[in-house]
Design an enzyme around this catalytic site. Structure first.
Site, PDB file in Angstrom:
ATOM      1  N   LYS A 279       0.831  -1.198   0.000  1.00 17.21           N
ATOM      2  CA  LYS A 279       0.000   0.000   0.000  1.00 17.21           C
ATOM      3  C   LYS A 279       0.875   1.262   0.000  1.00 17.21           C
ATOM      4  O   LYS A 279       2.049   1.221   0.383  1.00 17.21           O
ATOM      5  CB  LYS A 279      -0.872   0.024   1.262  1.00 17.21           C
ATOM      6  CG  LYS A 279      -1.904  -1.078   1.363  1.00 17.21           C
ATOM      7  CD  LYS A 279      -2.620  -1.004   2.698  1.00 17.21           C
ATOM      8  CE  LYS A 279      -3.651  -2.112   2.858  1.00 17.21           C
ATOM      9  NZ  LYS A 279      -4.818  -1.907   1.984  1.00 17.21           N
ATOM     10  N   ASP A 290      -7.526  -3.321  10.494  1.00 16.90           N
ATOM     11  CA  ASP A 290      -8.006  -4.344   9.567  1.00 16.90           C
ATOM     12  C   ASP A 290      -8.455  -5.616  10.283  1.00 16.90           C
ATOM     13  O   ASP A 290      -8.815  -6.593   9.634  1.00 16.90           O
ATOM     14  CB  ASP A 290      -6.925  -4.660   8.522  1.00 16.90           C
ATOM     15  CG  ASP A 290      -7.510  -5.026   7.169  1.00 16.90           C
ATOM     16  OD1 ASP A 290      -8.691  -4.714   6.938  1.00 16.90           O
ATOM     17  OD2 ASP A 290      -6.783  -5.609   6.345  1.00 16.90           O
ATOM     18  N   ARG A 353     -10.335 -11.653   1.825  1.00 17.85           N
ATOM     19  CA  ARG A 353     -11.179 -12.718   1.263  1.00 17.85           C
ATOM     20  C   ARG A 353     -10.447 -14.064   1.253  1.00 17.85           C
ATOM     21  O   ARG A 353     -11.085 -15.122   1.290  1.00 17.85           O
ATOM     22  CB  ARG A 353     -11.629 -12.319  -0.143  1.00 17.85           C
ATOM     23  CG  ARG A 353     -10.532 -12.183  -1.162  1.00 17.85           C
ATOM     24  CD  ARG A 353     -10.909 -11.308  -2.344  1.00 17.85           C
ATOM     25  NE  ARG A 353     -10.953  -9.894  -1.974  1.00 17.85           N
ATOM     26  CZ  ARG A 353     -11.283  -8.906  -2.807  1.00 17.85           C
ATOM     27  NH1 ARG A 353     -11.576  -9.186  -4.075  1.00 17.85           N
ATOM     28  NH2 ARG A 353     -11.288  -7.662  -2.402  1.00 17.85           N
TER      29      ARG A 353
END
Length: 496
Positions: A279, A290, A353
């Site tokens: 990032k 997170d 995910r």
């Protein structure tokens, strides 16, 4: 903070702060009129002279003659014809913020006068307890210098003053609000901890402490245990970090032995650098948040344990860091999930995910009545919805409507987003069963579509809390959401 209900003449009650609501036209409720009479009309005169009309504005009156309280705190409810849920919540939040900064150690709320339009007293009590507890929350850093404010000078006791006696419904509502707020506080504490303190091991230790406190069964799997289960997708995220991953399983058995449980799955990435797909540096410190999905599962377990709900609930938390190193997963790598489906990792920053999909497959073994996963999953959800509602996706429209209605009622809103098969095309891969990203268009939707491929055997909902789990800027910090929504759903399912 201790909450209680009391039927008392408000003007005679000895307390640190007596909270009185008033409309912008100066109209007082029954409890406010009693206080005004005790002051020979001085309360209404001061309100007319000094209180602003906007909902949530305050007027503090110390040692008001005729009143036993040390302070009378008047709060505006705004215009009568605009009086609704938002006005009540903004007024209570303002009161809580003032109390948190005051020297009052006790307070009493003229609760009957806060009852809004179509709402009833139980809703008001539940909302008040949650709002006041949440507004007075203070993060206690486990290191460094303290702020110097003694615990003895903080608000410890709040009485809800009623016109008439309480009943089972009002008592239950107050207990629910207090429990939800307590769960939110735990969630906020975990989210606010820096990532060098809140590691996967720390989340596991927190779960164990909850287990010991509330007699919950807690299982914690280390790397070898996760490998034995077969969670190849989850483990692919952990490869770049020296911190060991943990898979945490909590069992709350309040219902009948054979009753199908609700399963809550929380994303627990305790720090997300993006991995090899690193990032930008600006704002990366906020990636300690997170793991707020995992924190919300732990907070919800605290809330339902305090309420002793007659329901069975399983909590699943895959916890890891996502860092770049020589051993980290690379873009283009193919990994095998617990379900046997293969995934081409096109972007290592789409890691949430990858850990959730294995936990969602693991959830099948509990033959669940419903599964809800909670994750700070996509920045795209913030672009779509901003910071007000969480994104809500589901393979069952009735389930989604139920969650959306409960969110509206408790003030922890979610918005039902599409999960159409049309979007699945974006996840095609030439080298695996699917890719872990579907390109820029509809990023929050394709992320949910990815998860849906692991949830075909049960009723499922996905909450994308990227825009609601924390605030940036001057108010930077975890919010405790969606503990109110999750707990409200479990309360409703338990018939409470």
């Amino acid at each position: 903070m201790e909450f209680s209900i009391k039927a008392s003449a408000p003007e005679k009650l000895k307390t640190g702060a007596l909270v009185v609501p008033v409309f912008s036209d100066g109209a007082l409720g029954a409890q406010g009129l009693a206080i005004d009479a005790a002051t020979a009309g001085q309360l209404s005169r001061l309100v007319a002279r000094d209180l602003e009309e906007k909902s949530g504005t305050l007027l503090a009156l110390p040692e008001l003659p005729g009143v036993a309280a040390e302070r009378v705190l008047v709060v505006s409810l705004g215009k009568r014809d605009e009086f609704a849920d938002k006005a009540v919540r903004s007024a209570l939040a303002a009161v809580g913020k003032w109390l948190a900064g005051s020297r009052a150690t006790s307070a009493a709320l003229c609760a009957t006068d806060f009852v809004a339009g179509a709402r009833d007293l139980p809703w008001t009590l539940r909302t008040a307890a949650q709002a006041l507890f949440d507004a007075t929350y203070q993060y206690e850093a486990p290191y460094g210098k303290k702020d110097g404010k003694s615990q003895s000078k903080r608000l410890a006791k709040v009485e809800m003053l009623l016109v008439g006696k309480s009943d089972n419904a009002t008592k239950a509502a107050l207990a629910q609000g207090a429990a939800i707020a307590s769960g939110m506080a735990l969630t906020r504490d975990l989210g606010n901890l820096p990532a060098n303190y809140c590691t996967p091991t720390h989340l596991a230790d927190t779960a164990k402490k909850l287990g010991k406190q509330y007699k919950l069964k807690v299982e914690v799997f280390d790397r070898a245990g996760i490998e034995k289960i077969g969670m190849g997708s989850f483990l692919s995220v952990s490869r770049g970090s020296h911190e060991a991953p943990r898979f945490i399983v909590l069992h709350y058995n309040g219902g009948k032995a054979k009753e199908a449980p609700v399963v809550l799955v929380g994303k627990g990435v305790t720090f997300d650098s993006g991995g090899i797909s690193i990032k930008p540096g600006e704002g990366m410190d906020e990636m300690k948040y997170d793991m707020c999905g995992a924190a919300s599962v732990l907070g919800t377990f605290k809330a339902i344990s305090e309420l002793a709900l007659p329901i069975n609930v399983i909590g699943l938390i895959p916890a890891t860091e996502n860092l770049p190193s020589g051993t980290a997963t690379k873009p283009g790598d193919v990994v095998t999930s617990l379900s046997g489906q293969t995934i081409e990792v096109l972007n290592t920053d789409a890691e949430g995910r990858l850990i959730l999909c294995d936990a969602l497959t693991y959830a099948e073994r509990f033959k669940p009545a419903a599964v809800i996963d909670i994750a700070t999953l996509t920045g795209a959800c913030i672009i779509a919805l901003g910071h007000h509602p969480s994104g809500l996706f589901s393979n069952d429209d009735t389930f989604a409507r139920e969650l959306q209605d409960l969110g509206q009622d408790c003030g922890d809103r979610a918005w039902h987003m599409p999960l159409w098969d049309d979007y699945q095309e974006q996840l095609k891969s030439n080298f695996a069963d699917m890719a872990n990203i579907g390109g820029r268009p509809a990023g929050s939707v394709t992320a949910a579509c990815f998860l849906s491929r692991f949830t075909g055997n049960y009723k499922w909902a996905h909450l994308d809390i990227a825009g609601t789990a924390w605030k940036s800027g001057a108010e930077k910090g975890a919010t405790g959401r969606p503990v109110p929504l999750l707990t409200s759903y479990l309360i409703a399912r338990a018939g409470r």
